[in-house]
Design a protein around this motif. Structure first.
Motif, short mmCIF file in Angstrom:
data_model
loop_
_atom_site.label_atom_id
_atom_site.label_comp_id
_atom_site.label_asym_id
_atom_site.label_seq_id
_atom_site.Cartn_x
_atom_site.Cartn_y
_atom_site.Cartn_z
N PRO A 1 -1.20 17.63 10.77
CA PRO A 1 -2.64 17.90 10.80
C PRO A 1 -3.02 19.02 11.76
CG PRO A 1 -2.15 15.99 12.15
CD PRO A 1 -0.84 16.41 11.53
N HIS A 2 -2.03 19.57 12.46
CA HIS A 2 -2.27 20.62 13.46
C HIS A 2 -1.93 22.00 12.88
CE1 HIS A 2 -2.70 17.27 16.18
NE2 HIS A 2 -1.47 16.87 15.92
N HIS A 3 -2.13 23.03 13.70
CA HIS A 3 -1.77 24.41 13.33
C HIS A 3 -2.44 24.83 12.01
CE1 HIS A 3 1.24 23.74 16.42
NE2 HIS A 3 1.75 22.75 15.70
N ASN A 4 -3.69 24.42 11.83
CA ASN A 4 -4.44 24.73 10.60
C ASN A 4 -3.72 24.24 9.34
OD1 ASN A 4 -6.61 26.10 11.91
ND2 ASN A 4 -5.28 27.89 12.16
N CYS A 5 -3.00 23.15 9.51
CA CYS A 5 -2.28 22.51 8.38
C CYS A 5 -1.31 23.48 7.71
CB CYS A 5 -3.27 21.95 7.36
SG CYS A 5 -4.34 20.65 8.00
N THR A 6 -0.59 24.25 8.52
CA THR A 6 0.37 25.22 7.96
C THR A 6 1.82 24.81 8.18
OG1 THR A 6 0.33 26.51 10.03
CG2 THR A 6 -1.24 27.15 8.30
N GLN A 7 2.04 23.56 8.65
CA GLN A 7 3.41 23.12 8.90
C GLN A 7 3.65 21.74 8.30
OE1 GLN A 7 4.63 23.34 13.02
NE2 GLN A 7 3.79 25.40 13.31
N ILE A 8 4.87 21.57 7.79
CA ILE A 8 5.32 20.25 7.35
C ILE A 8 6.67 19.97 7.97
CG2 ILE A 8 4.08 20.40 5.14
CD1 ILE A 8 6.88 20.82 3.81
N ALA A 9 7.04 18.69 8.02
CA ALA A 9 8.38 18.29 8.44
C ALA A 9 9.03 17.54 7.28
CB ALA A 9 8.32 17.41 9.68
N THR A 10 10.32 17.76 7.08
CA THR A 10 11.05 17.08 6.02
C THR A 10 12.31 16.44 6.59
OG1 THR A 10 12.35 19.05 5.45
CG2 THR A 10 10.24 18.73 4.29
N ALA A 11 12.81 15.45 5.87
CA ALA A 11 14.06 14.81 6.23
C ALA A 11 15.01 14.86 5.05
CB ALA A 11 13.83 13.36 6.64
N ASN A 12 16.25 15.21 5.32
CA ASN A 12 17.32 15.09 4.32
C ASN A 12 18.57 14.60 5.03
OD1 ASN A 12 17.43 18.06 5.32
ND2 ASN A 12 19.45 17.76 4.38
N ASP A 13 19.07 13.48 4.55
CA ASP A 13 20.21 12.82 5.20
C ASP A 13 19.88 12.55 6.67
OD1 ASP A 13 22.67 11.61 5.29
OD2 ASP A 13 23.81 13.47 5.48
N THR A 14 20.61 13.11 7.61
CA THR A 14 20.36 12.85 9.03
C THR A 14 19.62 14.01 9.71
OG1 THR A 14 22.50 13.78 9.67
CG2 THR A 14 22.43 11.43 9.18
N THR A 15 19.14 14.97 8.93
CA THR A 15 18.54 16.19 9.48
C THR A 15 17.03 16.22 9.26
OG1 THR A 15 20.58 17.42 9.05
CG2 THR A 15 18.57 18.71 9.37
N VAL A 16 16.32 16.68 10.28
CA VAL A 16 14.87 16.89 10.20
C VAL A 16 14.60 18.39 10.32
CG1 VAL A 16 12.65 16.47 11.33
CG2 VAL A 16 14.35 14.63 11.18
N ARG A 17 13.74 18.90 9.44
CA ARG A 17 13.42 20.33 9.45
C ARG A 17 11.91 20.54 9.45
NH1 ARG A 17 18.30 22.84 7.39
NH2 ARG A 17 19.65 21.24 6.49
N GLY A 18 11.49 21.65 10.07
CA GLY A 18 10.10 22.06 10.02
C GLY A 18 9.96 23.29 9.16
N TRP A 19 8.81 23.38 8.43
CA TRP A 19 8.57 24.48 7.51
C TRP A 19 7.17 25.03 7.69
CZ3 TRP A 19 12.66 25.57 4.09
CH2 TRP A 19 13.65 24.59 4.00
N ASP A 20 7.04 26.35 7.51
CA ASP A 20 5.74 27.02 7.49
C ASP A 20 5.30 27.11 6.03
OD1 ASP A 20 3.63 28.99 7.39
OD2 ASP A 20 4.26 29.67 9.38
N THR A 21 4.16 26.49 5.69
CA THR A 21 3.73 26.45 4.28
C THR A 21 3.22 27.80 3.78
OG1 THR A 21 1.50 25.71 4.93
CG2 THR A 21 3.14 24.01 4.45
N ARG A 22 2.93 28.72 4.69
CA ARG A 22 2.46 30.05 4.26
C ARG A 22 3.62 30.90 3.76
NH1 ARG A 22 -0.32 31.09 9.96
NH2 ARG A 22 1.74 30.23 10.45
N SER A 23 4.73 30.85 4.46
CA SER A 23 5.90 31.65 4.06
C SER A 23 6.96 30.82 3.36
CB SER A 23 6.52 32.29 5.30
OG SER A 23 7.00 31.29 6.19
N MET A 24 6.81 29.50 3.41
CA MET A 24 7.80 28.56 2.88
C MET A 24 9.17 28.78 3.52
SD MET A 24 6.70 26.22 0.97
CE MET A 24 5.54 25.66 -0.27
#
Length: 290
Positions: A210-233
């Motif tokens: 909900p922060h950073h003007n809603c331009t970030q998401i976090a994802t999980a795959n297996d044991t790894t967590v990643r952050g993504w910028d939704t503007r540039s993907m």
């Protein structure tokens, strides 16, 4: 208020200064997913999705009446399959999305769709959970999220502070950004990216910050967590081996913009500062299961 959840019941606890002052239990079989009704600001309401192979699946609308300390419910039919994930619009309390199993040509696919509940149920119900005479109603399909070319859907996330017109779905190793048009009756894929690496990488869960003007998401795959910028993907941070086993879920602190929580099959809950993901800020090991 606290919720404790297992595979066949939801318990509600009221705690005052560390002391339990009231609790109640709502029994429901074969359920897998639960979400708050995000757009509802005047009531305590959750939606619960069932996961049954033998019966028509349902969405239970659960209301907690804090004045009388009772749990009320209503039931909606979800006839297309087992519900693996459920999320609600932040702008329209009658709109929700589900990920569900669908069998086609002897193959099981996990699909996603956007639905509207009947108007009279948007504000909940005053029926008792034991009222078996309640009339079960059906969800109205608004649109499907086409995953033909992208694989099985893991979850659907709504833009937290938006107008309910932008959603992201995770399908196998793909992040798909959709624009909902024509009163959510049409979903147009506006942007996407794929997770690349060795093996068959698949997302298991995600959360939209909900922060950073809603331009970030976090994802999980297996044991790894990643952050993504939704503007540039593009990926902006990566926490490898965040947990010793599969990461089950993620959530952002609504009050602190850099804090992320994760939980996994290793029975741990970890808190991260996304500015420095070398080590968790805190680790809890109070549970014997995820």
């Amino acid at each position: 208020m606290y919720l404790r959840i297992d595979h066949c019941s939801i318990e509600v606890f009221l705690v005052d200064k560390g002391e339990l002052i009231w609790k109640n239990c709502y029994n429901i079989e074969y359920y897998h997913s639960l979400t708050p009704q995000t757009a509802e600001t005047d009531a305590i309401r959750f939606l619960v999705g069932t996961q049954s192979l033998r019966y028509d699946n349902q969405i239970h609308i659960i209301d907690f009446d804090d004045e009388n300390n009772i749990i009320n419910k209503n039931v909606l039919l979800h006839q297309v399959g087992e519900i693996w994930h459920i999320s609600t619009s932040p702008a329209d309390k009658g709109v929700l999305a589900t990920c569900y199993n669908k069998t086609s040509d002897s193959k099981v696919m996990t699909c996603a769709a956007v639905w509207r509940m009947p108007k009279e149920l948007e504000s909940g119900s005053h029926e008792s959970p034991d009222d078996s005479s309640s009339n079960t109603q059906t969800l109205e399909l608004l649109c499907h999220l086409d995953n033909t070319a992208h694989g099985n859907m893991a979850c659907v996330m709504w833009e937290p502070m938006g107008d309910g017109k932008k959603i992201i779905s995770l399908a196998d190793n793909n992040i798909l950004l959709w624009d909902l048009q024509e009163s959510s009756a049409k979903a147009v894929l506006s942007s996407s990216t794929a997770l690349e690496g060795k093996g068959q990488l698949k997302f298991t869960s995600g959360r939209w910050s909900p922060h950073h003007n809603c331009t970030q998401i976090a994802t999980a795959n297996d044991t790894t967590v990643r952050g993504w910028d939704t503007r540039s993907m593009r990926q902006i941070y990566c926490i490898e081996n965040a947990h010793g086993q599969l990461v089950r879920d993620l959530d952002f602190n609504p009050n602190k913009q850099y804090y992320l929580a994760s939980c996994g099959d290793d029975c741990k809950v970890k808190f991260w500062d996304t500015r420095n993901v070398t080590e968790p800020v805190k680790t809890l090991e109070e549970h014997s299961h995820w």
